[in-house]
Scaffold this active site. Structure first.
Site, PDB file in Angstrom:
ATOM      1  N   LYS A 121      46.016  50.842  40.627  1.00  0.00           N
ATOM      2  CA  LYS A 121      46.569  51.402  41.864  1.00  0.00           C
ATOM      3  C   LYS A 121      46.256  52.878  42.021  1.00  0.00           C
ATOM      4  O   LYS A 121      46.231  53.394  43.121  1.00  0.00           O
ATOM      5  CB  LYS A 121      48.085  51.184  41.924  1.00  0.00           C
ATOM      6  CG  LYS A 121      48.451  49.766  42.336  1.00  0.00           C
ATOM      7  CD  LYS A 121      49.909  49.639  42.669  1.00  0.00           C
ATOM      8  CE  LYS A 121      50.236  48.222  43.091  1.00  0.00           C
ATOM      9  NZ  LYS A 121      51.662  47.931  43.072  1.00  0.00           N
ATOM     10  N   LYS A 204      41.312  39.497  42.735  1.00  0.00           N
ATOM     11  CA  LYS A 204      42.377  38.533  43.012  1.00  0.00           C
ATOM     12  C   LYS A 204      42.725  38.570  44.504  1.00  0.00           C
ATOM     13  O   LYS A 204      42.564  39.605  45.166  1.00  0.00           O
ATOM     14  CB  LYS A 204      43.609  38.804  42.149  1.00  0.00           C
ATOM     15  CG  LYS A 204      44.351  40.048  42.497  1.00  0.00           C
ATOM     16  CD  LYS A 204      45.693  40.135  41.773  1.00  0.00           C
ATOM     17  CE  LYS A 204      46.409  41.387  42.254  1.00  0.00           C
ATOM     18  NZ  LYS A 204      47.712  41.626  41.735  1.00  0.00           N
ATOM     19  N   LYS A 207      47.397  41.109  49.075  1.00  0.00           N
ATOM     20  CA  LYS A 207      47.796  41.541  50.408  1.00  0.00           C
ATOM     21  C   LYS A 207      47.462  43.011  50.626  1.00  0.00           C
ATOM     22  O   LYS A 207      47.261  43.464  51.726  1.00  0.00           O
ATOM     23  CB  LYS A 207      49.289  41.285  50.618  1.00  0.00           C
ATOM     24  CG  LYS A 207      50.185  41.839  49.542  1.00  0.00           C
ATOM     25  CD  LYS A 207      51.544  41.144  49.539  1.00  0.00           C
ATOM     26  CE  LYS A 207      52.316  41.508  48.270  1.00  0.00           C
ATOM     27  NZ  LYS A 207      53.453  40.683  48.007  1.00  0.00           N
TER      28      LYS A 207
HETATM   29  P1  TYM Z   1      53.785  40.719  43.677  1.00  0.00           P
HETATM   30  O1  TYM Z   1      54.700  40.925  44.818  1.00  0.00           O
HETATM   31  O2  TYM Z   1      52.500  41.478  43.641  1.00  0.00           O
HETATM   32  O3  TYM Z   1      53.413  39.189  43.572  1.00  0.00           O
HETATM   33  C1  TYM Z   1      54.423  38.193  43.526  1.00  0.00           C
HETATM   34  C2  TYM Z   1      54.024  37.030  42.648  1.00  0.00           C
HETATM   35  O4  TYM Z   1      52.811  36.441  43.119  1.00  0.00           O
HETATM   36  C3  TYM Z   1      51.864  36.409  42.067  1.00  0.00           C
HETATM   37  N1  TYM Z   1      50.522  36.625  42.652  1.00  0.00           N
HETATM   38  C4  TYM Z   1      49.474  35.828  42.410  1.00  0.00           C
HETATM   39  N2  TYM Z   1      49.350  34.708  41.685  1.00  0.00           N
HETATM   40  C5  TYM Z   1      48.139  34.106  41.669  1.00  0.00           C
HETATM   41  N3  TYM Z   1      47.070  34.596  42.319  1.00  0.00           N
HETATM   42  C6  TYM Z   1      47.138  35.728  43.059  1.00  0.00           C
HETATM   43  N4  TYM Z   1      46.081  36.165  43.726  1.00  0.00           N
HETATM   44  C7  TYM Z   1      48.396  36.392  43.138  1.00  0.00           C
HETATM   45  N5  TYM Z   1      48.840  37.516  43.770  1.00  0.00           N
HETATM   46  C8  TYM Z   1      50.142  37.639  43.462  1.00  0.00           C
HETATM   47  C9  TYM Z   1      52.266  37.532  41.129  1.00  0.00           C
HETATM   48  O5  TYM Z   1      51.784  37.334  39.819  1.00  0.00           O
HETATM   49  C10 TYM Z   1      53.774  37.459  41.191  1.00  0.00           C
HETATM   50  O6  TYM Z   1      54.264  36.451  40.313  1.00  0.00           O
HETATM   51  N6  TYM Z   1      55.976  43.299  40.024  1.00  0.00           N
HETATM   52  C11 TYM Z   1      55.983  42.046  40.737  1.00  0.00           C
HETATM   53  C12 TYM Z   1      57.305  41.724  41.375  1.00  0.00           C
HETATM   54  C13 TYM Z   1      58.485  41.792  40.478  1.00  0.00           C
HETATM   55  C14 TYM Z   1      58.844  40.813  39.513  1.00  0.00           C
HETATM   56  C15 TYM Z   1      60.061  41.288  38.931  1.00  0.00           C
HETATM   57  C16 TYM Z   1      58.277  39.617  39.094  1.00  0.00           C
HETATM   58  C17 TYM Z   1      59.433  42.766  40.440  1.00  0.00           C
HETATM   59  N7  TYM Z   1      60.386  42.457  39.526  1.00  0.00           N
HETATM   60  C18 TYM Z   1      60.689  40.571  37.926  1.00  0.00           C
HETATM   61  C19 TYM Z   1      58.919  38.907  38.071  1.00  0.00           C
HETATM   62  C20 TYM Z   1      60.113  39.391  37.502  1.00  0.00           C
HETATM   63  C21 TYM Z   1      54.918  42.108  41.820  1.00  0.00           C
HETATM   64  O7  TYM Z   1      54.518  43.138  42.266  1.00  0.00           O
HETATM   65  O8  TYM Z   1      54.560  40.898  42.297  1.00  0.00           O
END
Ligand code: TYM
Length: 341
Positions: A121, A204, A207
């Site tokens: 990032k 990957k 968004k």
């Molecule tokens: P975030 O919002 O980026 O993504 C949410 C979830 O979607 C999964 N994901 C994907 N899986 C497969 N292929 C992809 N291209 C893809 N893009 C996103 C992510 O692995 C995630 O599971 N830090 C986290 C949010 C968070 C969280 C937590 C997760 C905050 N606190 C506690 C688990 C437990 C995040 O930014 O996810």
């Protein structure tokens, strides 16, 4: 509920979250939400729209508000059941931020600097204008998980490192202050754990960054979905098969297989000698068919805004009682004077 010695048996707990920033896409659905739904059968689950994580990058107020409710609606429309699981918005339970602060005191700069997502990032430029929130982001994530003493954390592959940091912090705290936290396991399902971008299979599906052609948004219309799949980049050759020399086809086959339940081997056999065009046309239809019922349910939820707010009010109440129990113990272990009644 089964009973052991008069005490109700505790089902293992799950916590997971998604940021309500930008457009929800097929990667979020396959990597996370779909597994969340399945885990309700065996676990007590807390699912969270992590708005405090989202603001580590500047958000537009109206968009963040809308995005947060949209995300909750997506969870509900996909099958997260508020009668079985706790559904919350992170900022509604201030114990998340409080625990993050306490965990900050046992987290090392070095371990946060090593986080791949932080490096990505900030593009390696750890300079003057990088927000502290972005750096500290994994500590808030650890707090989310540890607050509910979660045993399991279903995430996509990209979040594995953050869950590993959470495990280290739980162990460090337990060693320093006495056993308080459960050390959680990341749950990463092979298929759909890393959905790649349609216009660049080395990145990957995401968004943030990347173009609209790279992702299928959950609310994309059938025509847009068909067009995006049709235009998805492919590899050289004409054979429909996965392999290290076929990153684009590997990704498309993985998506197809995740949504249809067919094995990749079966799909390779079915499309042998048929070429990319037929395969992509069918994949478009598979995605449309998977998303249509979710889209319809989202439209129903949007027509009844109070229902979503009620789910969140109940979720916040239940979550607060679990979170406060953990925090009482944490404050006591650290040596903070309890607030006099
Ligand atoms: P975030 O919002 O980026 O993504 C949410 C979830 O979607 C999964 N994901 C994907 N899986 C497969 N292929 C992809 N291209 C893809 N893009 C996103 C992510 O692995 C995630 O599971 N830090 C986290 C949010 C968070 C969280 C937590 C997760 C905050 N606190 C506690 C688990 C437990 C995040 O930014 O996810």
């Amino acid at each position: 509920m089964s009973e052991t010695a008069g005490k109700p048996e505790r089902r293992p707990r799950v916590f997971s979250g998604i940021q309500p920033s930008g457009t929800m896409h097929l990667g979020n659905y396959l990597g996370a939400i779909r597994n969340w739904v399945a885990m309700q059968e065996t676990h007590d689950c807390v699912y969270c729209a992590v708005d405090l994580h989202a603001i580590t990058v500047r958000q537009k107020r109206a968009e963040l508000r809308r995005g947060t409710i949209d995300l909750v609606n997506l969870m509900l429309a996909s099958g997260v059941d508020p009668d079985r699981s706790i559904v919350i918005v992170q900022s509604h339970v201030p114990q998340h931020s409080e625990l993050a602060w306490i965990l900050n005191t046992i987290t090392y700069m070095g371990e946060l600097r090593r986080m791949t997502q932080f490096k990505d990032k900030t593009a390696g430029a750890e300079g003057e204008s990088i927000g502290v929130g972005l750096f500290d982001y994994p500590v808030l994530m650890a707090a989310d998980i540890l607050l509910y003493r979660a045993d399991a954390v279903p995430v996509g592959e990209d979040q594995k490192q953050h869950v590993e940091l959470t495990r280290d912090l739980a162990e460090r705290f337990n060693n320093a202050f006495g056993k308080t936290f459960v050390v959680p396991e990341p749950i990463i399902r092979g298929k759909g754990a890393r959905v790649m971008s349609l216009d660049d299979p080395t990145k990957k599906m995401s968004k943030s960054g990347g173009s609209e052609a790279g992702y299928i948004a959950i609310m994309d219309t059938p025509d847009v979905i068909r067009r995006k799949v049709k235009r998805a980049v492919t590899d050289s050759g004409t054979e429909v098969r996965p392999g290290p020399d076929k990153p684009a086809l590997s990704n498309l086959l993985d998506i197809y297989s995740s949504l249809s339940g067919d094995t990749v081997d079966h799909l390779v056999e079915r499309y042998s000698g048929k070429g990319y065009a037929q395969f992509k046309a069918d994949l478009g239809e598979v995605i449309v068919a998977a998303l249509e019922p979710i889209q319809e349910r989202i439209r129903e939820l949007e027509a009844d805004k109070d229902a979503t707010l009620k789910v969140l009010a109940r979720g916040a109440e239940m979550a607060t009682s679990v979170a406060e129990r953990t925090m009482t113990r944490v404050r006591e272990r650290v040596g903070l004077v309890p607030r006099p009644e």
